[in-house]
Design an enzyme around this catalytic site. Structure first.
Site, mmCIF file in Angstrom:
data_model
loop_
_atom_site.group_PDB
_atom_site.id
_atom_site.type_symbol
_atom_site.label_atom_id
_atom_site.label_comp_id
_atom_site.label_asym_id
_atom_site.label_seq_id
_atom_site.Cartn_x
_atom_site.Cartn_y
_atom_site.Cartn_z
ATOM 1 N N ALA A 16 0.670 -1.081 0.197
ATOM 2 C CA ALA A 16 0.146 0.030 0.073
ATOM 3 C C ALA A 16 0.856 1.288 -0.008
ATOM 4 C CB ALA A 16 -0.939 -0.061 1.174
ATOM 5 N N VAL A 17 1.763 1.219 0.861
ATOM 6 C CA VAL A 17 2.705 2.405 0.892
ATOM 7 C C VAL A 17 3.442 2.503 -0.377
ATOM 8 C CG1 VAL A 17 4.602 3.541 2.231
ATOM 9 C CG2 VAL A 17 2.590 2.569 3.517
ATOM 10 N N SER A 43 5.853 -11.724 -4.227
ATOM 11 C CA SER A 43 5.362 -10.556 -5.020
ATOM 12 C C SER A 43 6.084 -10.343 -6.264
ATOM 13 C CB SER A 43 5.091 -9.127 -4.123
ATOM 14 O OG SER A 43 4.419 -9.460 -3.130
ATOM 15 N N CYS A 131 3.637 7.144 11.102
ATOM 16 C CA CYS A 131 2.641 7.888 10.533
ATOM 17 C C CYS A 131 2.102 8.780 11.575
ATOM 18 C CB CYS A 131 1.764 7.329 9.950
ATOM 19 S SG CYS A 131 1.071 5.812 10.955
ATOM 20 N N GLN A 158 -6.969 5.795 14.736
ATOM 21 C CA GLN A 158 -6.076 5.608 13.602
ATOM 22 C C GLN A 158 -6.784 4.597 12.450
ATOM 23 O OE1 GLN A 158 -2.226 5.766 16.424
ATOM 24 N NE2 GLN A 158 -2.052 4.550 14.471
ATOM 25 N N SER A 161 -5.743 1.228 7.261
ATOM 26 C CA SER A 161 -4.768 0.918 6.276
ATOM 27 C C SER A 161 -3.330 1.149 6.814
ATOM 28 C CB SER A 161 -5.076 1.865 5.251
ATOM 29 O OG SER A 161 -4.932 3.347 5.765
ATOM 30 N N GLY A 162 -3.127 1.580 8.232
ATOM 31 C CA GLY A 162 -1.847 1.646 8.810
ATOM 32 C C GLY A 162 -1.443 0.335 9.284
ATOM 33 N N ARG A 244 -7.163 2.206 16.968
ATOM 34 C CA ARG A 244 -7.610 1.678 15.907
ATOM 35 C C ARG A 244 -9.092 1.897 15.531
ATOM 36 N NH1 ARG A 244 -3.834 1.375 12.455
ATOM 37 N NH2 ARG A 244 -2.762 -0.325 13.402
ATOM 38 N N HIS A 251 -5.433 9.071 9.442
ATOM 39 C CA HIS A 251 -5.466 9.454 11.124
ATOM 40 C C HIS A 251 -6.072 10.530 11.787
ATOM 41 C CE1 HIS A 251 -3.602 5.349 10.748
ATOM 42 N NE2 HIS A 251 -2.221 5.881 11.023
ATOM 43 N N ASN A 325 -2.685 9.057 6.360
ATOM 44 C CA ASN A 325 -1.435 8.205 6.896
ATOM 45 C C ASN A 325 -0.738 7.547 5.831
ATOM 46 O OD1 ASN A 325 -4.218 6.717 6.912
ATOM 47 N ND2 ASN A 325 -2.736 4.860 7.092
#
Length: 351
Positions: A16-17, A43, A131, A158, A161-162, A244, A251, A325
């Protein structure tokens, strides 16, 4: 003479990041001559698009970094610990988005709006902070510069996705199940490797990362220790509670802070924030204007609102702070660091 284009590697490109890093590099038109996309063996082989060109993701090995100028890492702490020393041996400057090196002596922990000059002391690796820490210090830095800081108490709200793509997918599946009157399965949150798991859909979980012996979680201790390091305030009184919520991205934080100097008003604090780099002030209670994740996501700034003076302490203030975030909390801050390295002429190979 400053080099115009750089050989760039993104490690963890399929995550994701990592995907946000690529999007940010593209949007910022970062000066890239050659791009290498790296990931785990699992991957490797996937295809990703960048600037209209298709790239095949390769397995990250020490040899992957030959000829690379700068590498952005977001593939987990164990990968960073294994590969960053190998990359440094090959002359690569590494920006690491994991917690692997953040608190190491001699490793700059950088948020460009706060401590850009710490980059001058790097020895091949620069750590990107947590983040939730990033957005807090961006909001607090203009206050620290003007009035000093004595104390900070933060509660975070938060996004899922974190915790990664698996957590987001589980939240979506749980939501569907509950709305259909079925039982929600929990296998990821609060921590995938911990003893128990709880549903995040329609819930608030007061645990992010594992608990430490002092009763705080590792996430909370990251916020505490990283803030002291970034702001060069080892004696700052700071406490955090990290929660969370069932939000995909973005966030939010409720921050109470006390200034060192007396005499500031809420209007003074707002004035400082309105002129601060990387900050957007959204504070008009009369018209219900304040930061929310629904309007902050996809934007690089840190949004601040609900600024008000404490009712009991003249030097105490409250603020509500929101940021994406995956952007300012990770990808955008990493790319900002890379841009600062170029600006400060810190990417040039030494003869």
């Amino acid at each position: 003479m400053t080099k115009q284009n750089y050989q760039v590697a993104v490690v963890g490109a399929t995550g994701a990041v990592g995907q946000q890093m690529l999007k940010t590099l593209e949007e910022r038109q970062f000066p890239i001559s050659t791009l290498t996309l790296l990931s785990s063996k699992r991957s490797a082989g996937k295809s990703l698009s960048f600037q209209g060109k298709t790239y095949t993701v390769e397995e990250a090995t020490p040899e992957s970094f030959e000829g690379v100028d700068i590498a952005l890492f977001s593939a987990g702490g164990s990968v960073s610990k294994a590969l960053i020393p190998e990359a440094i041996k090959r002359g690569v400057v590494c920006v690491d988005n994991t917690s692997a090196f953040r608190m190491d002596e001699g490793v700059p922990l950088v948020v460009p709006e706060v401590n850009e000059n710490d980059l001058r002391n790097h020895k091949g690796v620069i750590a990107n902070p947590n983040c939730s820490t990033i957005q807090m210090v961006v909001a607090l830095e203009p206050i620290r510069q003007a009035y000093g800081l004595n104390k900070v108490v933060v509660s975070t709200y938060q996004a899922v996705s974190g915790a990664g793509l698996d957590a987001v997918e589980e939240m979506e599946e749980q939501t569907k199940a509950i709305l259909a009157g079925e039982t929600a399965e929990a296998n990821v949150l609060p921590v995938s490797g911990d003893k128990k798991h709880y549903q995040i859909a329609f819930n608030a979980i007061p645990q992010i990362d594992v608990f430490q012996d002092n009763g705080f979680t590792y996430e909370e201790m990251k916020m505490i220790n990283e803030t002291k390091k970034i702001m060069h305030l080892p004696n700052l009184e700071i406490a955090a509670t990290c929660v969370r919520l069932p939000i995909e991205t973005g966030h939010s934080e409720s921050i109470y802070f006390e200034t060192e100097q007396a005499g500031a008003t809420a209007a003074d604090v707002k004035a400082r924030l309105s002129d601060a780099a990387g900050v957007t002030l959204q504070d008009d209670p009369t018209n219900q204007v304040y930061p929310m994740v629904t309007t902050a996501v996809g934007k690089p700034d840190v949004f601040v609102g609900r600024v008000r003076q404490d009712l009991d302490r003249a030097n105490g203030f409250h603020a509500w702070v929101v940021s994406d975030n995956l952007l300012k909390g990770a990808a955008w801050n990493s790319v900002q660091i890379a841009e600062s390295l170029i600006k400060l002429n810190l990417l040039e190979k030494q003869a």
